[in-house]
Design a protein around this motif. Structure first.
Motif, mmCIF file in Angstrom:
data_model
loop_
_atom_site.group_PDB
_atom_site.id
_atom_site.type_symbol
_atom_site.label_atom_id
_atom_site.label_comp_id
_atom_site.label_asym_id
_atom_site.label_seq_id
_atom_site.Cartn_x
_atom_site.Cartn_y
_atom_site.Cartn_z
ATOM 1 N N LYS A 177 0.874 -1.174 0.174
ATOM 2 C CA LYS A 177 -0.143 0.059 0.075
ATOM 3 C C LYS A 177 0.856 1.218 0.126
ATOM 4 O O LYS A 177 0.552 2.318 -0.607
ATOM 5 C CB LYS A 177 -0.922 -0.020 1.253
ATOM 6 C CG LYS A 177 -2.035 -0.949 1.215
ATOM 7 C CD LYS A 177 -2.786 -1.060 2.353
ATOM 8 C CE LYS A 177 -4.213 -1.900 2.114
ATOM 9 N NZ LYS A 177 -4.847 -1.941 3.357
ATOM 10 N N GLY A 178 2.035 1.118 0.476
ATOM 11 C CA GLY A 178 2.978 2.323 0.535
ATOM 12 C C GLY A 178 3.664 2.369 -0.684
ATOM 13 O O GLY A 178 4.778 2.986 -0.686
ATOM 14 N N GLY A 179 3.382 1.593 -1.599
ATOM 15 C CA GLY A 179 4.343 1.730 -2.963
ATOM 16 C C GLY A 179 5.432 0.773 -3.027
ATOM 17 O O GLY A 179 6.365 0.781 -3.884
ATOM 18 N N ASP A 180 5.585 -0.140 -2.235
ATOM 19 C CA ASP A 180 6.613 -1.112 -2.247
ATOM 20 C C ASP A 180 6.548 -2.352 -3.306
ATOM 21 O O ASP A 180 5.850 -3.259 -3.498
ATOM 22 C CB ASP A 180 7.085 -1.771 -0.943
ATOM 23 C CG ASP A 180 8.272 -2.486 -0.679
ATOM 24 O OD1 ASP A 180 8.579 -3.456 -1.666
ATOM 25 O OD2 ASP A 180 8.780 -2.523 0.356
ATOM 26 N N LYS A 181 7.295 -2.196 -4.221
ATOM 27 C CA LYS A 181 7.208 -3.046 -5.669
ATOM 28 C C LYS A 181 7.759 -4.548 -5.179
ATOM 29 O O LYS A 181 6.851 -5.429 -5.798
ATOM 30 C CB LYS A 181 8.125 -2.612 -6.783
ATOM 31 C CG LYS A 181 7.660 -1.235 -7.303
ATOM 32 C CD LYS A 181 8.437 -0.811 -8.516
ATOM 33 C CE LYS A 181 7.867 0.320 -9.197
ATOM 34 N NZ LYS A 181 8.596 0.827 -10.296
ATOM 35 N N ASP A 182 8.510 -4.728 -4.327
ATOM 36 C CA ASP A 182 8.997 -6.025 -4.056
ATOM 37 C C ASP A 182 7.892 -6.668 -3.203
ATOM 38 O O ASP A 182 7.725 -7.895 -3.241
ATOM 39 C CB ASP A 182 10.322 -6.191 -3.155
ATOM 40 C CG ASP A 182 11.536 -5.693 -3.878
ATOM 41 O OD1 ASP A 182 11.633 -5.502 -5.293
ATOM 42 O OD2 ASP A 182 12.355 -5.007 -3.354
ATOM 43 N N ALA A 183 7.296 -5.926 -2.486
ATOM 44 C CA ALA A 183 5.966 -6.530 -1.617
ATOM 45 C C ALA A 183 5.063 -6.643 -2.192
ATOM 46 O O ALA A 183 4.380 -7.882 -1.994
ATOM 47 C CB ALA A 183 5.704 -5.573 -0.374
#
Length: 366
Positions: free
Chosen positions: A153-159
């Motif tokens: 949700k915070g924009g972390d692509k790996d997540a």
């Protein structure tokens, strides 16, 4: 490059007996009580390959070096292992470290050897272990998915990439299915592997039968065969008792004669290895010369530079090309020189997909 298989199962199903036989060692203590194997025992065995012996004869190689297979004998799991029952947490951690699982199932009656569940039922035993592994994965994924969702949700692509593989895995587990039942792309499978999920690992069911049923199997192993087919899993029939006897015979002719008297063409080890290769999609390539004939293991689908890297990282880093002869051509021609003369040697580049039985001479520059 080889691969390692964790030998798992309920207590007293023959795991340690099989391990001792497969590695021809007494490293794992086989005893008639649960948890006799406290630390995982590791044994490396040579992978038998008739092609390697033939190549050594043709090339007049002074030395033969087979590729190797590693077995890890993991102590018996019990109900509640996922919650720490028995020595559950330690054993589950050991399973996470292996590439594949050889699940030994007791398929024999013996009043002198107690069964932790009180009766012989290999399908029930398989389900008991599978349930514990799924519960452990479920617990792990529920926590990780929750954390990854917040990061995504915070924009972390790996997540986000992790969620794409974790969420289908979690859904499968919640439906009572192992992670390996989920269809993933090759790229996704590589990501799943980093998660260390127990039920994502391929499984080979080893039906441990009494000596009289080693060649044909019995009613218990037949039930396992049906279960394995439904799951798309592999299974082999093996007698740990026979393997233990074979391991004591050092003379190859004596071994073969003993097997023939039992109606067997090969040892259980050979069947386990072949099934394991198929399970992990492995192939064998060779390097051959007057000094040695050497077999190497490589996952199917890799290219020539990666095969070179199995031998030495410098070979892959400085890869130029690979002089390549197929096993059939090498043997038919009778020598490397004859194969060259008859145009059977090919020069393959960086994009060449390695084939099972390829014989390589790598050219490189570092």
């Amino acid at each position: 490059m080889g691969f390692n298989c964790g030998i798992v199962g309920l207590p007293n199903v023959g795991k340690s007996t099989l391990f001792n036989a497969l590695t021809a060692t007494a490293a794992a203590q086989a005893a008639n009580y649960p948890f006799c194997t406290i630390e995982p025992n590791v044994g490396r065995v040579a992978v038998p390959d008739a092609r390697l012996d033939k190549l050594a004869v043709v090339a007049k190689s002074a030395k033969i070096i087979p590729t190797q297979l590693e077995f890890v004998d993991i102590a018996g799991l019990v109900r509640g292992a996922s919650k720490g029952e028995g020595l559950g947490n330690q054993f589950l951690a050991n399973i996470r470290e292996v590439d594949a699982i050889v699940h030994v199932l007791r398929c024999f009656e013996d009043g002198d050897i107690t069964h932790v569940e009180g009766s012989v039922d290999p399908v029930r035993d398989a389900e008991t272990i599978e349930t514990e592994l799924m519960l452990a994965d479920l617990d792990s994924l529920e926590r990780r998915v929750s954390a990854a969702q917040k990061k995504a949700k915070g924009g972390d692509k790996d997540a986000k990439a992790q969620l794409d593989v974790m969420e289908p895995a979690l859904a499968a587990l919640q439906a009572g299915k192992p992670v390996r039942s989920v269809e993933y792309t090759a790229e996704e499978r590589a990501l799943v592997k980093t998660l260390g999920l127990l039920t994502s690992k391929p499984v080979l069911y080893a039906c441990n039968v009494e000596e009289a049923s080693a060649a044909t199997g019995n009613a218990f192993s037949a039930k396992v065969a049906v279960m394995a087919k439904k799951q798309g899993a592999a299974h082999v029939v093996i007698s740990a008792a026979i393997e233990a006897e074979v391991a004591l015979l050092s003379d190859e002719a004596e071994r073969q004669e003993f097997l023939e008297t039992l109606g067997l063409e090969e040892t259980g080890l050979a069947r386990v290895i072949r099934s394991g290769y198929e399970l992990l999609h492995l192939i064998t390539f060779f390097t051959v010369g007057p000094k040695e004939a050497h077999a190497w293991t490589l996952p199917k689908g890799l290219k020539a530079p990666q095969a070179a890297g199995v031998i030495h990282t410098d070979f892959e880093r400085g890869f130029i090309r690979a002089e390549t002869i197929s096993y059939g051509d090498f043997v038919a021609c009778g020598s490397e020189a004859a194969a060259k003369e008859q145009g059977k040697m090919r020069l393959e580049g960086k994009e060449y997909l390695v084939q099972d039985g390829d014989i390589f001479h790598f050219l490189f520059n570092v």
